[in-house]
Motif scaffolding. Structure first.
Motif, PDB file in Angstrom:
ATOM      1  N   LYS A  63       0.871  -1.179   0.000  1.00 20.68           N
ATOM      2  CA  LYS A  63       0.000   0.000   0.000  1.00 20.68           C
ATOM      3  C   LYS A  63       0.906   1.226   0.000  1.00 20.68           C
ATOM      4  O   LYS A  63       1.909   1.261   0.716  1.00 20.68           O
ATOM      5  CB  LYS A  63      -0.992   0.001   1.142  1.00 20.68           C
ATOM      6  CG  LYS A  63      -0.459  -0.203   2.535  1.00 20.68           C
ATOM      7  CD  LYS A  63      -1.631  -0.181   3.494  1.00 20.68           C
ATOM      8  CE  LYS A  63      -1.325  -0.806   4.823  1.00 20.68           C
ATOM      9  NZ  LYS A  63      -2.466  -0.716   5.728  1.00 20.68           N
ATOM     10  N   VAL A  65       0.565   4.294   1.149  1.00 21.80           N
ATOM     11  CA  VAL A  65       0.645   4.948   2.457  1.00 21.80           C
ATOM     12  C   VAL A  65      -0.189   4.150   3.444  1.00 21.80           C
ATOM     13  O   VAL A  65      -1.079   3.387   3.058  1.00 21.80           O
ATOM     14  CB  VAL A  65       0.166   6.427   2.409  1.00 21.80           C
ATOM     15  CG1 VAL A  65       1.070   7.285   1.538  1.00 21.80           C
ATOM     16  CG2 VAL A  65      -1.263   6.524   1.944  1.00 21.80           C
ATOM     17  N   GLU A  66       0.094   4.327   4.705  1.00 24.40           N
ATOM     18  CA  GLU A  66      -0.543   3.523   5.747  1.00 24.40           C
ATOM     19  C   GLU A  66      -2.068   3.593   5.723  1.00 24.40           C
ATOM     20  O   GLU A  66      -2.749   2.609   5.995  1.00 24.40           O
ATOM     21  CB  GLU A  66      -0.023   3.956   7.129  1.00 24.40           C
ATOM     22  CG  GLU A  66      -0.456   3.054   8.258  1.00 24.40           C
ATOM     23  CD  GLU A  66      -0.057   1.590   8.063  1.00 24.40           C
ATOM     24  OE1 GLU A  66      -0.851   0.720   8.468  1.00 24.40           O
ATOM     25  OE2 GLU A  66       1.021   1.305   7.521  1.00 24.40           O
ATOM     26  N   GLU A  67      -2.629   4.745   5.376  1.00 26.05           N
ATOM     27  CA  GLU A  67      -4.087   4.926   5.413  1.00 26.05           C
ATOM     28  C   GLU A  67      -4.820   4.182   4.308  1.00 26.05           C
ATOM     29  O   GLU A  67      -6.034   4.017   4.387  1.00 26.05           O
ATOM     30  CB  GLU A  67      -4.449   6.418   5.311  1.00 26.05           C
ATOM     31  CG  GLU A  67      -3.980   7.262   6.479  1.00 26.05           C
ATOM     32  CD  GLU A  67      -2.510   7.679   6.372  1.00 26.05           C
ATOM     33  OE1 GLU A  67      -1.955   8.122   7.384  1.00 26.05           O
ATOM     34  OE2 GLU A  67      -1.913   7.547   5.279  1.00 26.05           O
ATOM     35  N   GLN A  68      -4.135   3.770   3.285  1.00 27.84           N
ATOM     36  CA  GLN A  68      -4.800   3.121   2.161  1.00 27.84           C
ATOM     37  C   GLN A  68      -4.879   1.611   2.346  1.00 27.84           C
ATOM     38  O   GLN A  68      -4.156   1.029   3.145  1.00 27.84           O
ATOM     39  CB  GLN A  68      -4.067   3.438   0.857  1.00 27.84           C
ATOM     40  CG  GLN A  68      -4.283   4.875   0.428  1.00 27.84           C
ATOM     41  CD  GLN A  68      -3.664   5.126  -0.921  1.00 27.84           C
ATOM     42  OE1 GLN A  68      -2.457   5.253  -1.032  1.00 27.84           O
ATOM     43  NE2 GLN A  68      -4.514   5.192  -1.931  1.00 27.84           N
ATOM     44  N   GLN A  69      -5.761   1.003   1.547  1.00 27.43           N
ATOM     45  CA  GLN A  69      -5.857  -0.449   1.526  1.00 27.43           C
ATOM     46  C   GLN A  69      -4.665  -1.021   0.760  1.00 27.43           C
ATOM     47  O   GLN A  69      -4.057  -0.336  -0.059  1.00 27.43           O
ATOM     48  CB  GLN A  69      -7.158  -0.877   0.825  1.00 27.43           C
ATOM     49  CG  GLN A  69      -8.411  -0.460   1.547  1.00 27.43           C
ATOM     50  CD  GLN A  69      -9.656  -0.852   0.779  1.00 27.43           C
ATOM     51  OE1 GLN A  69      -9.733  -0.708  -0.432  1.00 27.43           O
ATOM     52  NE2 GLN A  69     -10.659  -1.339   1.505  1.00 27.43           N
ATOM     53  N   THR A  70      -4.399  -2.282   1.000  1.00 20.05           N
ATOM     54  CA  THR A  70      -3.366  -2.947   0.215  1.00 20.05           C
ATOM     55  C   THR A  70      -3.894  -3.183  -1.200  1.00 20.05           C
ATOM     56  O   THR A  70      -5.101  -3.055  -1.457  1.00 20.05           O
ATOM     57  CB  THR A  70      -2.986  -4.308   0.822  1.00 20.05           C
ATOM     58  OG1 THR A  70      -4.109  -5.198   0.717  1.00 20.05           O
ATOM     59  CG2 THR A  70      -2.523  -4.182   2.270  1.00 20.05           C
TER      60      THR A  70
END
Length: 188
Positions: A63, A65-70
């Motif tokens: 992903k 960035v951390e906030e997004q889904q894989t």
């Protein structure tokens, strides 16, 4: 949209009532629209699966960035959503819903994504003219009424939205995404 495409579409819409009369649908335009939606859904299925295949299996947990889904979660999300959209017609057509995979591997996702596209295709193909023209389909208990065409367009746009994100995931991993295409390309 090109002028020629618009003219061809209008010509097809004008001719559609004559073509639909022999198939049992009294509204030839509605039947042609349903058939066009089926054709575009098949194309978007193939394109989505090509995108899934393009990403190496070792990057399915990537992903940006951390906030997004894989990468895998993006596919699972839009595929499951398509089932959710079209489950509103299960009673009418009796098509069983595909269930999500227990793990998000390339193999399990390939099967699930393919099954969800097939589910939508089967539901849409099985709708009668009356069901296709309904104006009382609810997404949930609080939503306004929708048409079957609206449900399809929501699924189609939602899929395109997440495929757009997936292009970014592929590029960030140095993978060239499959080339965009938008068949069918005209009236048969």
């Amino acid at each position: 949209m090109k002028r020629r495409t618009i003219i061809q579409s209008l010509a097809a819409a004008t001719a559609a009532p004559l073509a639909g009369a022999s198939s049992g649908w009294s509204n030839g335009f509605a039947e042609q629209l349903r058939n066009d939606l089926l054709s575009h859904w098949h194309s978007t299925r193939e394109y989505a699966l090509e995108m899934l295949e393009a990403m190496p299996a070792e990057h399915f947990d990537f992903k940006p960035v951390e906030e997004q889904q894989t990468f895998a979660e993006q596919f699972e999300h839009f595929a499951a959503s398509n089932v959710g959209y079209f489950s509103r017609f299960e009673k009418e057509v009796g098509e069983p819903r595909p269930t999500g995979p227990k793990s998000l591997t390339k193999d399990t996702l390939r099967k699930f994504v393919g099954a969800t596209f097939d589910y939508v295709q089967a539901v849409l193909a099985a709708l009668t003219e009356e069901e296709f023209l309904r104006r009382d389909v609810r997404m949930n208990s609080r939503s306004k009424a929708h048409t079957a065409q609206d449900i399809f367009l929501r699924a189609y746009m939602h899929t395109a939205h997440h495929r757009g994100q997936i292009v970014t995931y592929l590029r960030l991993k140095g993978v060239t995404p499959p080339g965009w295409r938008f068949p069918p390309t005209g009236v048969a």
